[in-house]
Structure formats: C-alpha cells, structure tokens
Design an enzyme around this catalytic site. Structure first.
Site, mmCIF file in Angstrom:
data_model
loop_
_atom_site.group_PDB
_atom_site.id
_atom_site.type_symbol
_atom_site.label_atom_id
_atom_site.label_comp_id
_atom_site.label_asym_id
_atom_site.label_seq_id
_atom_site.Cartn_x
_atom_site.Cartn_y
_atom_site.Cartn_z
ATOM 1 N N GLU A 110 22.347 45.032 26.229
ATOM 2 C CA GLU A 110 23.583 44.259 25.711
ATOM 3 C C GLU A 110 22.917 43.317 24.444
ATOM 4 O OE1 GLU A 110 26.926 43.624 28.768
ATOM 5 O OE2 GLU A 110 25.803 41.752 28.627
ATOM 6 N N GLU A 127 22.691 45.445 21.647
ATOM 7 C CA GLU A 127 24.036 45.797 21.001
ATOM 8 C C GLU A 127 24.630 44.707 20.504
ATOM 9 O OE1 GLU A 127 26.947 47.521 24.024
ATOM 10 O OE2 GLU A 127 28.309 47.427 22.237
ATOM 11 N N CYS A 178 29.730 43.840 32.697
ATOM 12 C CA CYS A 178 29.201 44.006 33.963
ATOM 13 C C CYS A 178 30.545 44.077 34.928
ATOM 14 C CB CYS A 178 28.553 42.775 34.191
ATOM 15 S SG CYS A 178 27.793 42.119 32.904
ATOM 16 N N SER A 208 31.579 45.705 25.293
ATOM 17 C CA SER A 208 30.249 46.282 25.114
ATOM 18 C C SER A 208 30.207 47.532 25.986
ATOM 19 C CB SER A 208 29.083 45.257 25.879
ATOM 20 O OG SER A 208 28.011 46.059 26.293
ATOM 21 N N LYS A 229 33.879 47.443 42.525
ATOM 22 C CA LYS A 229 32.810 48.369 42.427
ATOM 23 C C LYS A 229 33.200 49.509 43.077
ATOM 24 C CE LYS A 229 29.851 45.546 40.174
ATOM 25 N NZ LYS A 229 29.587 45.713 38.905
ATOM 26 N N GLU A 241 34.925 51.479 40.492
ATOM 27 C CA GLU A 241 34.047 51.678 39.367
ATOM 28 C C GLU A 241 33.314 52.735 39.572
ATOM 29 O OE1 GLU A 241 30.780 49.295 38.222
ATOM 30 O OE2 GLU A 241 31.128 49.537 36.282
ATOM 31 N N GLU A 274 34.319 58.762 34.540
ATOM 32 C CA GLU A 274 33.350 58.786 33.659
ATOM 33 C C GLU A 274 31.800 59.016 34.294
ATOM 34 O OE1 GLU A 274 35.035 55.142 32.231
ATOM 35 O OE2 GLU A 274 36.102 57.152 32.963
ATOM 36 N N CYS A 308 30.428 36.266 40.425
ATOM 37 C CA CYS A 308 30.338 37.408 41.539
ATOM 38 C C CYS A 308 30.173 36.662 42.923
ATOM 39 C CB CYS A 308 29.186 38.145 41.420
ATOM 40 S SG CYS A 308 29.255 39.211 40.097
#
Lengths: 145, 605
Positions: B305, B308, B326, B346, B385, B388, B393, B530
C-alpha cells in the site's frame, strides 16, 4: 401515466411522500418493487422505509389485488352481531384463511367503516353489504364466482 | 448541569442525556433491550424516537418537585428536569418489568434449546435474571386442543422470514423481538439503511423492502447488537470441523490482529486482555495443523500500500486521494453506493486474502502440497470477511483462497463446544513459516492503525530512514473523524482517518462536490475499527472498545519489531517469491480488482 409522470407531480419533500404513494397505488392498483425503488430514488429515502409505510397503511398495497377482495368488519359492534361467523363461513366456502391472501381470494378483517347501525358489514370488491348473516354469504359470493 | 435524585442519592445530570444514559453511566442496573450503548457516541436520538422505548423494560418511577405521586415511565425517553426524583429499583417495578419481559418472550420463538445463541442471548439472560419460569401469555399445551395448537403454529410460521442467501448474515424473523436495534444501527451509524419496520400489529416485522434477501455491506453491526438470534453471523463452524475430521486436508489457520485482544471476553476475561498464546494453543486443540499470523500479511499490505501510495503521488497513474482496502465492508460500500470512486481504492487485497493467497501459493509450493489439500481458515473479528472470502475474484478453478472464515464469537463457541478450559491453556507460539508479524501489522486492529503503519513505512521508502518518533499519535484515538498532516522530506501528506460508514459517507459526499483536502483516506466500516467489528464478542460498547484499543497499542510499545519493512519474514518472502513491492508477481498474488456492484435480488421484480 408512467411512474415518472406521477412522481413529477410532487415535490421531493418528505411530506409529499404519502400522497405520491396514494397516487401510484390508485394508478396501478398496487405499488410494485420497481416502483418502490423509483419512489425511493425520487424522495432520496431508503427503500425499506418506504416499504414500511406501504405495509403500515390499510389502503396502500404491496401486492396486486386478488380476483375477489372480501373485507369483513371485526370491530366491536359488528363482532357482537356475529361477524366472526361470517368470516368462518367465507373461509369454509372458499377454503381460505382470513388475512392470508392467495392470488384468487383475499379475505381481510378490517376496522370500523362507520356503518355500525347496519352491521355486520361485508365488502366484496368494493360493494358494501349490510346486515349480513352467515346464511346470506353463499348468495352474495355466488354473484362473483 | 442539573441535580437530580436517583434512589435518594444526588447525581449531576446533563439535560440532553436521557435518564437511562445517566443510570448506565453510574452503573445502576436497569434492564433494556432496545437501547444500546453504541448509540450515544454516534447518533442523535431523534425526537420521533425510532428504536426507542420499544422494549418497555427500562421502567422507572419518577416525580417532579410539584408532584406528590410517582409516575411510571420508560427512562430512555425521560429527560432530566430540575428537582426530578427517580426510583430505579423496587418491587412494583420489578413486577412490571417481568410482565413486559414475559410479553416479549410470548412473541419470541421459545426455541432456546436448539437456538444458535443459546446461553449467549441477552433476552435469555434477562429471563434468568427476572426469574421467568412460566409463560402466562402463551397457552400451555394442556390448555389448547390439537387444532388450536396447529392454528397457532400456522399463524406463527406463516409470518416467518428466513434469509440465508448471502454468505455473511443469517436472519430469522421468528426469533425477532422487534427491538429495532438493527434498524437504528444500520440507519444512524452506518447509513446503509437496509432494515425497516414493516407491517402492523401482530404481523409487524423488521425486514428489508419487499422481504428481499439482504443485500447490504455486510458489516455485521446488526448481528453484534441483536439481543436474540434473529440476526447472527452465518456459521462456518461445521465447515471447520468437517475439514479437521478429513484426514486428507491440512487445516491452516490465520488469526487477525484484533481477535487476540477480544477473545478473552468470550471466556469472561476483562476486555483488553491479550490472549495470543492461549488462543494459539486453543486452536491447536481444536484441530488446526498450522497457525499463522495475519499480522504478517498486514505487514505485506503495508509494503504494497505504501508503494502504491508513493507511486500514485509520483507517477500519477491512478487518481488521488487513495482509499485503503483492508475493510471489505467499506470496499463493498463504495462499490454499491459510490461506484465512481472505485479507482480510488487501493488495489491491494485485504490482509486476510493476502495471507490466503500466500498459503495456497508460496507456502503450498514450499511444502510441496496441492492447494486443494489445504483448508485455509481465517479467524476474523468481522462478518464481512465471510463475504470477502466468497467473492468471485478469489475463487480459483479448483480451490478457494480462503476456504472459510470464522468470527471471534464463533471461535469462542467452537472452543466451548470442544470443552476447552481457556484460562488453563498452556502457552504456544505461531508456526514460524508465516507466523511473525510486527506491531505495525498488529495495529490494523484499531482505527488509525493502518495509516500509522503505512506512514512509518512510507517514510522509510521516501527518505531511506526510519522516522524518529514511531508513534503518530495524531491519527490514534476513537473520535469518528481525524485529520492530520505529516511531513515526509519535502512531501506533505494529508491523511484522514474515519470509522463508521456514516462518517465515510459524509466524506464521499464532500468529495463528490469536489472538496478534497486529503491524499490518503483510511476507512473502517465498524465503529472503532476491527476492535468494534461485527463479529466481536457481545457486548461491544465504547468502553470495551477503548480497552481493546489500549491493548492493541500496548503491543506496539512492547514489541521489538515496529516497522513492517524490517520484518525478516517479509524480506524473505520478497526475496524468495515476490521479488519486490509492486512487482508483476506481487500484482498477481497480492492485488485485486473492484467492480461496480450488481444487485442480484433487487433487480428482479
């Protein structure tokens, strides 16, 4: 009249929401999911909230009307005159259950229509029948079946 | 400030805070099911009182100076006035609360024995406390005929809405007591607004529009405030146990930075107890073969990150400001509500997916194992999550990068199922292959941690030196929105740290109007990051979040390795496998793409 045209008649303010919903309901007979999204977008409100308003109203519908719409008053006066018996009679004749609409029949118990003198009251597809007794139910429904 | 009397003691009260808030602040015990401590920080209690005084449990007796008789009313919408006198506990109140609780129970499913949240349920614990042993409002079996019972059952079941279409959240309206906490959280804190009260009277329900399956950001805050099992995370415990029992599968577990500071609460430890070593031993006893540390992949995320970010500033190949990636709920929020900003996110994967990818590529190659034979489990503080891990993907032709994701609550449940005595567990360590993280990675657990860790490494990448003062205090804290300017060499970096999707929406709205005063935006969908995640132990209140955050930062002070780029394992992985940050190979294994969200259920009429 399309949904867009109906909506353009109202300013997108929260106080106009209910009148807009009534107009849509009158035009289409009910408010479909797609129309609910249109309304939500126009009034910048969340769709679940609008669904809450639709289902909270006696007049607005979230499903298309059934072929036969039967309403029986179950307010205290009509109830004391035996509207329970009428509901049971209709349930038996059409083999349905009150307040569980099917695509053909929709039997709904409603609150007072202000015609307590003429009770018990039964409404079939918008036609009001007064002083109904269980024996009459068969004859009334015959006109519609 | 006013002075009011509660139980014959004088208290200072703020006229804008309800009596219930005051009672709670002074830890006077009053039951409540519709109010929640989380509200106070985040939302104004609106005068219409959505979600307020629904449960009718917080009853108190009160009277003004002029009145002689006490009136009974709910304390959550009672506001202090001069000379107010309140009685919070007495026999009559206890009786009334009990009646109201019984009424709530009468509407509730009453299927405790095989409920997912049995022994873990707020309503049930109140029922224990108020000693509810008979249900006066529910006809007993001997009182009704078989036909009547069938009718009652039909009546109940015909209104039931079960929604298990998505991979994160499971809902069952039968267990709902209509407290509308989920609605309040979703509307006022997260501004996603996916629930609303619908229908009337006996049919009333808290549902989505037209009872469509839930399609939201799956942040899971609703599941963390739900007092019953009406909204719970979709459990993957069975998947985990099946994999453990399968002799052909190697079960590899990764644990997130914020799980280790909150798992203790599942076993009635104090909030903020760090239980890393016990957690690892407990996981080994549950049947995990190898246990890796997500802190490591958090470090990797930082490396990628930071690279980037510098690339975006120098080469201008992608638009600024850059958003962190994240938090899957935040990414999904942008994809759903602000697809025009997708290029700002990102392209780095979240630490969970980076670790999943490393396990099934780098580590599988290393131990010469087919990725199919590895069952990769992540222990996360998050419900999203799960979504996710199931994203398209991350599905490879014959395996998934992360096979299943368990929340902190599920891990606690699993350990209790296995009858593990948590406090008596021996200490154990992460497996060395991918099991060493720095404290920079550990800070991912708290809001502001990603920014802090990224700043440290970006500083190193730009200047070649480590910053003198490693703690960037200005991005820490638990206020909803934090701005800060950091000077690195001749570059001034403006960073913004946000938690709670409501605050994030406000910033994106500003950005839409063209007001941009920052280069780097960190968003965590859940309040507090979190540590306040949707999968964390219940209850989560501002105080508990603070304790957890403190534990996270205390790790930072004690650990030797505090910089992601100094992690020897990271150096090794780049040397052996990924060559360098931002390389082709890193792009393949550590980066991903985002697409505007396509609503599956909403488009159907």
């Amino acid at each position: 009249m399309t949904i867009q045209k109906i909506l353009l008649g109202f300013e997108p303010r929260p106080e106009n929401l209910l009148s807009a919903l009534h107009a849509i309901n009158q035009q289409f007979g009910y408010i479909s999911k797609a129309n609910c999204y249109h309304v939500a977008e126009y009034f910048e409100m969340a769709p679940p909230k609008i669904y809450g308003i639709i289902t909270g109203s006696e007049v607005l519908r979230d499903k298309p009307a059934a072929d036969l719409e039967i309403q029986v008053c179950d307010s205290s006066f009509c109830k004391s005159k035996g509207s329970d018996q009428i509901v049971k009679e209709v349930e038996n004749l059409l083999s349905i259950k009150a307040n569980y609409p099917t695509s053909k029949f929709n039997l709904k118990t409603i609150s007072c229509l202000g015609k307590c003198q003429e009770g018990p009251i039964m409404v079939v597809n918008g036609v009001i029948y007064e002083k109904v007794n269980p024996a009459m139910v068969d004859d009334i429904l015959k006109n519609y079946l | 400030m006013l002075e009011i009397t509660i139980d014959k003691k004088k208290y200072q009260a703020d006229p804008n805070q309800s009596v219930l808030d005051l009672l709670r602040a002074n830890s006077i015990d009053v039951p409540y099911l519709c109010d929640h401590e989380n509200y106070a920080d985040f939302c104004q209690k609106d005068s219409s009182g959505t979600g307020m005084s629904v449960c009718r449990l917080c009853l108190v007796k009160h009277r003004n100076q002029s009145e002689k008789k006490f009136t009974i009313s709910t304390s959550c919408n009672l506001y202090p006035c001069p000379g107010l006198e309140v009685i919070s506990q007495d026999q009559e109140l206890a009786r009334l609360r009990k009646i109201n609780l019984e009424l709530l129970f009468a509407d509730h499913a009453g299927l405790c024995a095989f409920c997912y949240k049995n022994m873990d349920c707020e309503l049930q614990s109140l029922a224990f406390k108020y000693d509810i042993d008979e249900f006066k409002f529910v006809p007993a079996a001997y009182e009704v005929t078989a036909d009547e019972e069938l009718e009652l059952l039909y009546e109940k079941m015909s209104r039931r809405v079960i929604d298990i279409k998505n991979s994160s959240i499971a809902r069952d309206s039968l267990k709902c007591i209509k407290c509308r906490r989920c609605e309040m959280v979703c509307r006022n804190i997260q501004t996603v607004d996916s629930y609303s009260k619908s229908h009337k009277a006996i049919r009333s329900n808290v549902s989505t529009e037209y009872l469509t399956p839930l399609e939201c950001t799956y942040c899971g805050q609703c599941s963390s405030v739900c007092p019953t099992a009406a909204i719970v995370e979709k459990s993957n415990i069975a998947d985990f146990q099946n994999a453990v029992n399968d002799p052909n599968k190697k079960v590899i577990v990764q644990t997130a930075p914020s799980v280790r500071v909150s798992l203790g609460e599942e076993f009635s430890m104090l909030p903020g107890t760090i239980v890393t070593k016990k957690m690892i031993q407990g996981l080994r006893q549950c049947g995990a073969d190898l246990i890796f540390d997500t802190n490591l992949s958090a470090d990797l995320t930082i490396m990628e990150e930071a690279t980037e970010l510098i690339e975006r500033i120098n080469k201008k190949n992608k638009p600024l400001p850059m958003f962190t990636s994240c938090c899957p709920a935040w990414v999904l929020f942008v994809e759903q509500h602000y697809p025009e900003f997708i290029r700002h996110i990102s392209s780095c994967r979240s630490p969970q997916m980076m670790m999943g990818s490393l396990i099934k590529s780098y580590y599988a190659q290393k131990i010469e194992l087919d990725p199919k034979d590895i069952f990769s489990v992540s222990i996360m503080p998050c419900v999203c999550k799960k979504y996710e891990a199931a994203r398209g993907e991350f599905q490879k032709p014959n395996y998934r990068e992360v096979d299943c994701s368990l929340t902190t609550r599920e891990l606690g449940k699993l350990m209790r199922l296995k009858k593990i005595r948590f406090s008596e567990l021996e200490d154990s360590k992460f497996d060395p292959a991918l099991g060493m993280g720095t404290s920079a990675g550990a800070m991912f657990g708290s809001s502001g941690g990603v920014t802090e860790a990224a700043l440290r490494t970006a500083y190193y990448f730009i200047t070649g030196d480590n910053p003198e003062n490693l703690a960037f205090e200005q991005v820490r804290g638990l206020s909803g929105l934090r701005n800060s300017k950091v000077k690195i060499a001749d570059l001034e970096l403006r960073v913004k740290v946000v938690h709670g999707l409501g605050h994030a929406r406000a910033i994106l709205e500003q950005l839409k109007k063209g007001q941009c005063d920052f280069d780097f935006l960190e968003v965590m969908a859940c309040p507090g990051g979190c540590i306040g995640g949707g999968g964390q132990p219940i209850p989560t209140s501002p105080k508990i979040r603070q304790a957890r955050a403190k534990a996270i930062y205390s790790q930072d002070d004690t650990m030797k390795l505090r910089l992601s780029h100094e992690n020897p394992l990271i150096k090794k992985i780049y040397k052996e496998f990924l060559t360098q940050p931002g390389s082709r190979k890193a792009e393949k294994y550590l980066h991903t793409h985002y697409y505007p969200y396509h609503y599956r259920h909403k488009s159907k009429d």
